[in-house]
Each structure stands twice: as C-alpha cells, then as structure tokens.
Design a protein around this motif. Structure first.
Motif: not given
Length: 291
Positions: A172-180, A232-246
């Motif tokens: 879900l993220s490139r950076r590690t979400v802080p443990r707390p 760099d989304d690995r879960v939500m396809p980038l093409a879906h974003g463009r299609r959704l906005s249209a």
C-alpha cells in the motif's frame, strides 16, 4: 491531529476529529483496517486554512463497535458516512476518500446527504472490477467467508515486521508507516472480537459488480471531482484512475509520482496542495441544487 470527539449515529457511536475553524470544510475518509491517523500529515498541511474533519469508520481499526444489527455492507458504510455529514450538519463539503470506495458510493447514491457534498476527491480507490482490491483486499475478503477467518488472518499482525508483507500493508505504500501508527491500526483487529465482527460484516456485504454499478451512475454527480492516483500503485491500477475521472462530467485527473495507494503517507504535501488548489479553483465552490 485534534482531540477525538464522538457522535451517535443510527449505526452506533463514531469517533472523529475536527480541527474547527471557519475555512472550507474538508472531510477525510480512510480505508480498510486503518483509522483517521492515515491522514495526520494532510491534516497538518490543511488545518491552518480549512476545517478538517476525520471520522474513524468501522472498518476494523475502530475502538467503538457498531450496533449488532447495523448495515455495514459497503452501501451501508456509505449511508453511515452520509449520516455522519448530516449529524454534524456539514455544508459545502470537500469529501476526500482513499483506498475503499465509501465516498464514491455515497456521492452517486440518492441519500439526502449528497446535497452536502460540493466536491469529491478520490485518492487511489477501488473501482470497477478491482473489488475487493488487489492481493490484500482479496485475501481478507476470502478470509471473511470462513468462520473465524478474519481472526486467523489478522493475528499475525501482532508482529510488526509481518505488517510489511504483501498480504498486509506492504503493497500500500512505498514508505514504511511508523510502527506507533500501525500499532493503533492493528490493536482493535487483534484484540476486539466486535471490531472483527464489524469488519467481517463489511467484507461479507461486498459483492462483485457493485462498483461497476457505481461507475454507471457517475454521470449523475455533476459537481467537481478530482481523481488522484499514485504513479507506483500496486493495488489500484493506474488506468482505473484515468478511466474513473472521465466518467464524471466535471472530473479531472492527477498522477502523483513516487507513491502507491496510501498517498497520504507517501506524498502528503503534494496531495494536500492538490486538495487546496482544487477547492480554490474558479467555479468549484457552488454545489448543484439538491436532488
């Protein structure tokens, strides 16, 4: 983040934070198995000039269980979000949704609360046939079909290192979400049977085809919509974003580099700037009349 407050809704008592102030109202909505702290950096960026409201929905990381008979399906969760906007009597809201489709399902519904939404921002959300989304979404969805399956799926999250696995938060993220922060996300999941019950109700209420139906109704939402996607989304396809906005009559698209699904974690400053500019854009301030 502001101090946590509570409000009673038909489904149960909801925790939320509210920065107050007289600026434009922004409501930030989180995704599955997390809470409003995913927005902490964005809240910091926006709070000086905007009223920022962040509910914690009953998606597994909530501390207050909902009523046992509450409808917590995806459609029911959208209705719950609408009840939240109504209960706080929020107006001309910029509704910002990340990860799950709750905000979009509300916006394309016939709920009276839709009249409160002036603008919609969809930030790397599940859409079309990507429901439940990606490997982590499908894994927990399948687990929910089995008695005790969600409990078995979440108990390994007690170990912080395992939270970075692809089956958990790792994609879900490139950076590690802080443990707390992730400690707060997983604590209800691993310790509260009621939180797992509510999450299971949501997952069992998810049905294939639901987001295609929502997409087919997108043309009926004629207020400004900004779709923001992690490059760099690995879960939500980038093409879906463009299609959704249209699909939205007043839709626009923004791709944010060096980010995956959790853009509030990976790139909060560009995301906050995009929301701020979207609100300030000429012609974006007046919602259409109530349906």
């Amino acid at each position: 983040m502001s101090d946590t407050a509570t409000i009673e809704l038909p489904a149960g008592i909801l925790d939320y934070t509210d920065t107050g102030g007289s600026g434009p109202t922004v409501v930030l909505v989180h995704g599955l198995a997390m809470d409003g702290t995913v927005w902490r950096y964005v809240v910091d960026e926006l709070s000086e000039t905007h009223r920022v409201v962040v509910p914690t929905l009953p998606l597994g990381s909530h501390l207050r269980p909902m009523r046992p008979d509450a409808d917590l399906s995806p459609a029911g969760m959208a209705a719950l979000l609408g009840d939240f906007l109504d209960a706080l009597d929020l107006h001309e809201v910029t509704l910002v949704q990340n990860d799950v489709a709750t905000g979009m399902l509300l916006a394309v519904s016939d709920a009276p609360a839709v009249a409160r939404i002036a603008r919609l921002v969809l930030v790397s959300v599940e859409a079309f046939d990507n429901f439940p989304p990606g490997l982590p979404g499908r894994t927990v969805w399948l687990a929910a079909k089995l008695p005790g399956g969600v409990n078995a799926a979440v108990q390994p999250l007690r170990i912080a290192a395992l939270r970075r696995l692809p089956l958990a938060y790792g994609l879900l993220s490139r950076r590690t979400v802080p443990r707390p922060v992730t400690d707060g996300w997983v604590r209800p999941l691993v310790h509260s049977p009621e939180a797992r019950r509510d999450l299971t109700a949501y997952l069992r209420g998810a049905r294939r085809g639901q987001l295609q139906e929502a997409a087919a109704r997108a043309s009926g939402f004629d207020r400004p919509v900004l779709v923001v996607w992690g490059a760099d989304d690995r879960v939500m396809p980038l093409a879906h974003g463009r299609r959704l906005s249209a699909l939205f009559p007043r839709g626009s698209f923004l791709e944010i580099p060096d980010s995956r699904t959790l853009i509030p974690e990976d790139q909060p400053t560009p995301l906050a700037a995009a929301v701020r500019d979207f609100i300030a854009a000429p012609g974006s301030g007046t919602p259409t009349p109530e349906r």
